[in-house]
Design a protein around this motif. Structure first.
Motif, PDB file in Angstrom:
ATOM      1  N   THR B 123       0.834  -1.208   0.000  1.00 49.84           N
ATOM      2  CA  THR B 123       0.000   0.000   0.000  1.00 49.84           C
ATOM      3  C   THR B 123       0.871   1.262   0.000  1.00 49.84           C
ATOM      4  O   THR B 123       0.836   2.061   0.935  1.00 49.84           O
ATOM      5  N   PRO B 124       1.643   1.438  -1.079  1.00 47.81           N
ATOM      6  CA  PRO B 124       2.477   2.641  -1.167  1.00 47.81           C
ATOM      7  C   PRO B 124       1.622   3.879  -1.373  1.00 47.81           C
ATOM      8  O   PRO B 124       0.572   3.809  -2.009  1.00 47.81           O
ATOM      9  N   ARG B 125       2.077   5.005  -0.845  1.00 45.66           N
ATOM     10  CA  ARG B 125       1.262   6.230  -0.888  1.00 45.66           C
ATOM     11  C   ARG B 125       1.968   7.369  -1.634  1.00 45.66           C
ATOM     12  O   ARG B 125       1.457   7.864  -2.618  1.00 45.66           O
ATOM     13  N   PHE B 126       3.120   7.786  -1.111  1.00 44.80           N
ATOM     14  CA  PHE B 126       3.827   8.924  -1.698  1.00 44.80           C
ATOM     15  C   PHE B 126       5.315   8.615  -1.735  1.00 44.80           C
ATOM     16  O   PHE B 126       5.796   7.750  -1.008  1.00 44.80           O
ATOM     17  N   MET B 127       6.018   9.349  -2.595  1.00 44.88           N
ATOM     18  CA  MET B 127       7.444   9.093  -2.767  1.00 44.88           C
ATOM     19  C   MET B 127       8.163  10.417  -2.938  1.00 44.88           C
ATOM     20  O   MET B 127       7.606  11.381  -3.464  1.00 44.88           O
ATOM     21  N   VAL B 128       9.414  10.458  -2.474  1.00 43.10           N
ATOM     22  CA  VAL B 128      10.274  11.600  -2.772  1.00 43.10           C
ATOM     23  C   VAL B 128      11.593  11.040  -3.294  1.00 43.10           C
ATOM     24  O   VAL B 128      12.008   9.949  -2.895  1.00 43.10           O
ATOM     25  N   VAL B 129      12.196  11.774  -4.223  1.00 40.53           N
ATOM     26  CA  VAL B 129      13.439  11.303  -4.832  1.00 40.53           C
ATOM     27  C   VAL B 129      14.585  12.179  -4.354  1.00 40.53           C
ATOM     28  O   VAL B 129      14.493  13.405  -4.341  1.00 40.53           O
ATOM     29  N   GLU B 171       2.059   9.232   5.261  1.00 43.85           N
ATOM     30  CA  GLU B 171       1.374   9.745   4.076  1.00 43.85           C
ATOM     31  C   GLU B 171       2.379  10.513   3.213  1.00 43.85           C
ATOM     32  O   GLU B 171       3.158   9.932   2.492  1.00 43.85           O
ATOM     33  N   ARG B 172       2.392  11.832   3.333  1.00 40.85           N
ATOM     34  CA  ARG B 172       3.268  12.655   2.494  1.00 40.85           C
ATOM     35  C   ARG B 172       4.708  12.573   2.985  1.00 40.85           C
ATOM     36  O   ARG B 172       4.963  12.363   4.173  1.00 40.85           O
ATOM     37  N   ILE B 173       5.620  12.826   2.051  1.00 39.44           N
ATOM     38  CA  ILE B 173       7.032  12.785   2.428  1.00 39.44           C
ATOM     39  C   ILE B 173       7.779  13.865   1.649  1.00 39.44           C
ATOM     40  O   ILE B 173       7.547  14.036   0.450  1.00 39.44           O
ATOM     41  N   VAL B 174       8.617  14.640   2.350  1.00 39.98           N
ATOM     42  CA  VAL B 174       9.498  15.599   1.668  1.00 39.98           C
ATOM     43  C   VAL B 174      10.915  15.414   2.199  1.00 39.98           C
ATOM     44  O   VAL B 174      11.128  14.857   3.283  1.00 39.98           O
ATOM     45  N   GLU B 175      11.876  15.888   1.417  1.00 36.42           N
ATOM     46  CA  GLU B 175      13.278  15.760   1.793  1.00 36.42           C
ATOM     47  C   GLU B 175      13.865  17.150   1.929  1.00 36.42           C
ATOM     48  O   GLU B 175      13.556  18.050   1.139  1.00 36.42           O
ATOM     49  N   ASN B 176      14.687  17.348   2.949  1.00 35.69           N
ATOM     50  CA  ASN B 176      15.336  18.642   3.141  1.00 35.69           C
ATOM     51  C   ASN B 176      16.636  18.443   3.910  1.00 35.69           C
ATOM     52  O   ASN B 176      16.613  17.926   5.025  1.00 35.69           O
ATOM     53  N   ASN B 177      17.740  18.803   3.295  1.00 33.45           N
ATOM     54  CA  ASN B 177      19.050  18.745   3.959  1.00 33.45           C
ATOM     55  C   ASN B 177      19.345  17.390   4.599  1.00 33.45           C
ATOM     56  O   ASN B 177      19.711  17.302   5.767  1.00 33.45           O
ATOM     57  N   GLY B 178      19.130  16.320   3.844  1.00 34.29           N
ATOM     58  CA  GLY B 178      19.477  14.995   4.372  1.00 34.29           C
ATOM     59  C   GLY B 178      18.466  14.442   5.354  1.00 34.29           C
ATOM     60  O   GLY B 178      18.696  13.412   5.977  1.00 34.29           O
ATOM     61  N   LYS B 179      17.346  15.129   5.503  1.00 33.85           N
ATOM     62  CA  LYS B 179      16.313  14.615   6.398  1.00 33.85           C
ATOM     63  C   LYS B 179      15.018  14.426   5.630  1.00 33.85           C
ATOM     64  O   LYS B 179      14.676  15.205   4.727  1.00 33.85           O
TER      65      LYS B 179
END
Lengths: 624, 359
Positions: B123-129, B171-179
């Motif tokens: 059940t994948p929802r969101f992805m960030v690259v 749910e949602r996922i974001v990436e910022n400065n290695g986190k």
């Protein structure tokens, strides 16, 4: 005058014979056949009724859906072979199709439908398919038509015991075993049967690596029916049908391997009937107890499931009076039902209903039959409309006939419609539908033809829609929304002939259906305009060869009839060969082989769920 | 059929821009730079339903071209249901189909199939690259609160190489400065945390916010902003009896402290928060509101009332795009002038239109 004999001579039935009908009814003309549902045979004047007898049922043991897909005039919607499945008449829907077991409507309390893959029918003696409204007799949901599962019992002068054993082995590790025993004497008759089916059902899809993953099923059905002749006038009948099923729900394209859900269902249906038939008065009292349960496992590996349960108690009293001077009868039916239903998300609710109906039937000379029926229901949850029906049949010279019927019918909201947590709508009213149906036909020893036209005007159809309730933005709720008009024409043709030892049999069933939403002017989703079913049988000596053809027209899956979202037309054919190994009075044995989807057509009936490719079935039918 | 799954799906109202969208120069007025038929426009993903497959629609920036089912047109197969979201890197789009446990990888400008990730997801929802690595939120079995995880995907091999266990309903996922910052809306139940994952050592820290956090992004000054929708409360008979508080929270990413929490009035459940420049937009009762990212009060007047059922909206510098979503039919996309709120155009878009991305 015996009512039980009438069944064999009623001419308004349009028999859909199949191929090897020789062994079923014809042999028993001298026998007294006892049916539980006396209304179907008595009050179907003017209707089109198609019968599938036991020889057809035992040749199509794969599933009830497959049986209906090829052998009935209905449209079958199946979520992959073996998955959830429903049927519909004349452009209506699953909730507008009533399934009737020995006279009792068994559509589920929770969703108002019957799942045609959660019912094995091989144990029944016949299935009758009556096109046209039947709320008057069968209550809610009998709008497009009714499918009747019937058991026959018969007394015999001499003590008699017959056994029947049917086994089949098919592709995709499909096994079916059935045993039936009939015991009868002059005062007692018993039918008991056991049927077990299992299948891996892992048929390959179009391209190599993908297959019908997680599609396995198994089920066990156990039926016992008995009749006792208590005295010259009265009989006691007992029917019990039990079913235990486990199905895995297969995946869909593009990745079937994500599927991991499972569905179990259990049903126990019991019916007790007492009849008294003396002189001009016939009386019948019935008690029924029906319980159903389903369990839905979203993840088969986890012991957590959603469930729904229902219990129904039905008491019924009928009385009918024969009026010999008028060649007429008048009947009264009174029925009380108390239904308890709950799910893991709906606390138990109790619905009570009392219904009263009257039916008047008359024959004028030998050429004209008609009946008139009225019914009023009193329901603890909502107003149910007053319903009525008229049917007639005119027998003209030379085998021609004219039939007509018209009725008002309804479908009450289901428990899900009313009580689904946060979404159910207690303000729903029953759907209502007017329908009319006329046909002309011809029948003689060779031909049986019926050409008919129908019209259904359905209002207040219950539709789940977002923003149906302005106080609950973005929440899907059911509302009485659509008005739909269905109209169409139907053709049934059968032809039987013998040339020396060559017996030929042809059946054709075609319908053209327009089901138009009155607001949008568009065809209702999942209604094919064209539906054609045909079969050809040829028997010579010990050999019988048959061919079945199905053509289902394109269906739209969106309200606007977008060409981007359709299920394309498909044509599928099966062939089979039977060989009669021996056939003596006490021992009959037939071996059969059947090739389903013989031309290996790739097709879907639900988007992204391929149906089985070419596959084989071997069977043995031994009666002793 | 899967009635409960379906109905739960209806409740899940959601939208987000993934932070990695790179094509900021709207207008697309340099045709010589076009990298494919679907460059210089917007992509609308539709979840699909029993009425039809999940799909992607394209509308060109100049609004002259609109095309539906672009994946099917290019590749002759369907995506299936439900297309939950799409993630992007510079060249590829990653289309996440939750019921199929599949992420289909395509060229983001031509939509030609490049590969798929079809094992290791649940059940994948969101992805960030982030570079060659994708991070995918997974509910696991939605009825199980403790099997939820982030799948770490090697985008060269399209294989899940590692899983990081997290709290229920990521749910949602974001990436910022290695986190990585993950909102936990709680799948079919409820949750109130943001997970902060250090991608160096996979350590997970949790920040508590109001119930059912959904959209989140890093704003123009580097703070994390989170929209919590609040949780609907039912009684024993599943009647709605209330709603817990909803908020827009601002979190300092160096201390992980909530530095501002704008709480909505009782009973209000906002959704669909997006950022354009330094302006935050969100939806409440089918109306769009705007406020500055540093505002200390919620706006009282709305900017625009959407037509029909707004299941997604997006804002770029001069336009608002809002869906009128249908799950039984093709949806509509209404395009408004941001300044005048005048409707510029309406396009037919994907069945179950749910997310809007700039391409």
């Amino acid at each position: 005058m015996k009512k039980e004999n009438l069944f064999l001579v009623i001419v308004c039935f349009t028999f859909f014979n199949g191929f090897a009908q020789h062994d079923s009814l014809v042999n028993h003309l001298d026998q007294v056949i006892i049916q539980a549902d006396y209304r179907l045979k008595e009050h179907s004047v003017g209707y089109k009724v198609t019968r599938l007898n036991d020889s057809i049922l035992l040749k199509n043991t794969e599933s009830f859906s497959a049986l209906m897909r090829f052998n009935s005039p209905l449209y079958v919607k199946e979520y992959g072979a073996g998955g959830t499945s429903s049927v519909s008449f004349r452009g209506t829907s699953a909730t507008n199709t009533a399934v009737v077991w020995n006279g009792i409507n068994i559509n589920a309390v929770n969703n108002g439908q019957t799942d045609f893959n959660a019912l094995t029918v091989s144990l029944f003696d016949a299935i009758d398919i009556r096109s046209g409204g039947g709320s008057l007799e069968y209550g809610s949901g009998a709008i497009g038509g009714t499918v009747h599962l019937n058991d026959y019992l018969q007394f015999s002068e001499k003590e008699r015991i017959t056994n029947q054993f049917v086994a089949s082995v098919g592709s995709f590790e499909t096994y079916n075993g059935l045993y039936k025993i009939n015991v009868s004497n002059a005062k007692f008759a018993l039918n008991a049967g056991l049927n077990y089916v299992q299948s891996e059902n892992d048929y390959p899809w179009n391209d190599g690596d993908l297959y019908n993953y997680n599609g396995a099923y198994q089920n066990l059905a156990f039926n016992v029916n008995a009749a006792f002749l208590l005295n010259t006038y009265s009989k006691l009948k007992l029917y019990s049908a039990n079913y235990l099923g486990e199905r895995f729900f297969s995946g869909e394209l593009p990745n079937p391997f994500s599927a991991n859900d499972k569905y179990n269902d259990f049903s126990f249906r019991n019916l007790l009937i007492y009849t008294h038939d003396k002189g001009k008065i016939y009386q019948e009292a019935k008690l029924a107890f029906i319980s159903d349960e389903y369990r839905y496992f979203e993840n088969e590996a986890v012991d957590y499931y959603d469930y729904g349960k229902s219990k129904r108690y039905i008491a019924n009293y009928n009385i009918s009076y024969q009026w010999p001077q008028l060649n007429a009868s008048i009947s009264s039916y009174s029925e009380y039902e108390s239904t308890f239903g709950n799910t893991n998300k709906i606390l138990e609710k109790n619905r009570k209903q009392f219904s009263q109906s009257f039916i008047f039937e008359q024959k004028i000379g030998s050429i004209f039959d008609y009946n008139a029926k009225v019914r009023k229901d009193f329901n603890s949850d909502y107003e149910v409309p007053f319903t009525y029906a008229l049917g007639m049949k005119l027998h003209l010279n030379n085998g021609f006939f004219f039939r007509a019927n018209g009725s008002k019918n309804y479908r009450v909201p289901t428990y899900n419609d009313l009580y689904w947590p946060g979404q159910g709508n207690l303000d729903l009213i029953p759907e209502t539908a007017w329908q009319a149906d006329v046909g002309i036909g011809f029948k003689n020893n060779l031909f049986n033809v019926d050409i008919g036209a129908f019209y259904i005007d359905a209002s207040d159809k219950i539709v789940w829609t977002p923003n149906g309730d302005l106080n609950k933005p973005n929440v899907w709720v059911p509302i009485n929304l659509d008005d739909v008009d269905n109209k169409g024409v139907e053709l049934v043709l059968s032809y039987n002939n013998c040339f020396n030892k060559h017996h030929i049999h042809v059946d054709v069933n075609y319908s053209y259906t327009e089901s138009i939403n009155q607001e949008t002017g568009k065809q209702v989703i999942f209604v094919p305009k064209h539906l054609l079913k045909g079969s050809l049988g040829y028997t010579y000596g010990r050999f019988s060869l048959y061919y079945q053809q199905l053509v289902t027209g394109k269906v739209y899956t969106t309200e606007s009839n977008s060409e981007d979202f359709i299920v394309p037309q498909h044509a599928v054919a099966n062939v089979g060969l039977d060989f009669r190994l021996f056939n003596t009075k006490n021992n009959q044995c037939t071996l059969g082989v059947k090739v389903n989807n013989v031309f290996d057509e790739y097709y879907v009936v639900q988007p992204r769920r391929p149906m089985p490719n070419r596959n084989f079935n071997f069977n043995i039918n031994y009666k002793f | 059929m899967k009635m409960n799954k379906l109905i739960s799906q209806f409740f899940v109202l959601s939208l987000l821009f993934l932070a990695s969208c790179s094509s900021d120069d709207d207008g697309g007025s340099n045709p010589e730079e076009s990298k494919g038929a679907y460059d210089n426009g917007i992509l609308i993903s539709g979840e699909g339903s029993g009425a039809g497959t999940g799909s992607i629609s394209y509308v060109s920036d100049d609004l002259t071209i609109s095309e539906n089912l672009i994946y099917k047109k290019v590749n002759s197969t369907e995506l299936g249901v439900y297309v939950q979201s799409v993630a992007f890197d510079d060249d590829s789009a990653f289309i996440i189909v939750d019921n199929a446990n599949t992420i289909t990888v395509v060229d983001r400008y031509t939509f030609e199939y490049e590969g798929e990730i079809s094992t290791g997801l649940s059940t994948p929802r969101f992805m960030v690259v982030d570079g060659d690595t994708g991070y995918v939120t997974n509910w696991g079995d939605p009825s199980n609160d403790s099997d939820d995880f982030i799948a770490v995907v090697n985008l060269n091999s399209n294989a899940v190489v590692e899983t990081i266990p997290v709290g229920n309903g990521p749910e949602r996922i974001v990436e910022n400065n290695g986190k990585l910052y993950v909102s936990h809306k709680g799948a079919y139940s409820t949750n109130n945390i943001i997970s902060v994952i250090d991608t160096d050592d996979d350590s997970v820290e949790e920040i508590t916010v109001k119930d059912n956090p959904d959209e989140l992004f890093i704003n123009s000054v580097g703070d994390l902003m989170v929209l919590s929708e609040g949780n609907t409360i039912y009684d024993a008979d599943w009647n709605v009896v209330g709603q817990t508080a909803a908020s827009i929270s601002t979190i300092d990413t160096s201390s992980n402290a909530v530095v501002e929490e704008l709480v909505f009035a009782d009973g209000n459940s906002p959704s669909l928060m997006v950022l354009d420049g330094s302006t935050v937009y969100f939806a409440l009762n089918n109306e769009i509101y705007a406020m500055n990212e540093s505002a200390s009060n919620l706006p009282s007047a709305s900017l625009l009332e959407a037509e029909g059922f707004m299941y997604a909206f997006a804002v770029d510098s001069d336009r608002i795009y809002a869906t009128d979503t249908s799950f039984s039919d093709v949806s509509k996309l209404n395009i408004y002038d941001l300044d005048t709120q005048e409707k510029l155009d309406t396009k037919e878009v994907a069945l179950g239109a749910a997310k809007i991305y700039f391409n």
